[in-house]
Design a protein around this motif. Structure first.
Motif: not given
Length: 232
Positions: A155-162, A196-201, A212-213, A215-221
């Motif tokens: 669920d986290a993977l899917f929602s993060g991707f969308c 997102v899935a990594w944080q969920r697990c 992390r929020s 926006a913070e995850l996207m900044t890491l990338i």
């Protein structure tokens, strides 16, 4: 159509479908409901077992070699993904569990352009800017401390991707970079989803400790500051 009913003016929406819970108890009924809907689906998320539920009994469609690492995706699965695209699905997000995920974009450029905003100044959907036919493999990331709880990872993977593939992804492009040097590509969206899935697990961050929020995850990338890859 469902898209016309939900859209407002010249703005565009992203329609995602997660096949979580669709089992093989009645494959014929599942195909009867889902196959006609593929032309309206922008992001289809499923795992390998769920993909088999939708497999056509009448043969497979040949998949083109995209030049990416597909060692964890069988030729039959690639053919099945190609059939989803042929029937109108824009993007397929295939969960590979601890091996990460596989992202496949339709080779049909006109299908992607359906998600473009016609109005000047209206937010674009990131998918509309993706290269037709792109296929990428994204890894899962290591959890080095605490308990691992994979419940809800899909669920986290899917929602993060969308989220990354939507107009929010385009907004992140504008905030992080003022030029065209960095884009929310299929690989970036897939990597964001994996984070997102990594944080969920991670039992620690899933409870809010150090999470992390978006926006913070996207900044890491954008900075290339990613966790270690989970090797299987």
């Amino acid at each position: 159509s469902a898209r016309q009913k939900m859209s407002s003016g010249d703005s565009r929406i992203l329609i995602g479908v997660d096949l979580n819970g669709v089992d093989g108890s009645d494959c014929s009924a599942a195909r009867e409901v889902l196959i006609p809907a593929l032309s309206e689906i922008d992001v289809l998320h499923l795992n390998e077992d769920e993909a088999l539920v939708l497999s056509s009994p009448s043969g497979s469609i040949s998949a083109k070699n995209s030049g990416v690492d597909t060692n964890d995706v069988s030729p039959d699965m690639l053919s099945q993904i190609a059939s989803f695209h042929q029937q109108g699905c824009a993007v397929v997000l295939l969960s590979l569990g601890s091996k990460g995920a596989f992202v496949s974009v339709t080779p049909d450029s006109e299908r992607l352009q359906q998600l473009s905003s016609k109005a000047s100044g209206s937010p674009s959907i990131a998918i509309s800017q993706w290269m037709p036919g792109t296929q990428v493999r994204v890894p899962a990331f290591q959890i080095k401390h605490g308990e691992v709880n994979a419940n809800g990872a899909g669920d986290a993977l899917f929602s993060g991707f969308c989220l990354a593939a939507s107009s929010w992804g385009c907004e992140m492009e504008r905030q992080l970079y003022k030029s065209d040097e960095w884009k929310v590509t299929p690989h970036v969206a897939g990597t964001f989803a994996s984070l997102v899935a990594w944080q969920r697990c991670d039992a620690k961050t899933r409870d809010g400790d150090g999470m992390r929020s978006a926006a913070e995850l996207m900044t890491l990338i954008s900075q290339g500051n990613l966790p270690d890859v989970l090797e299987e």
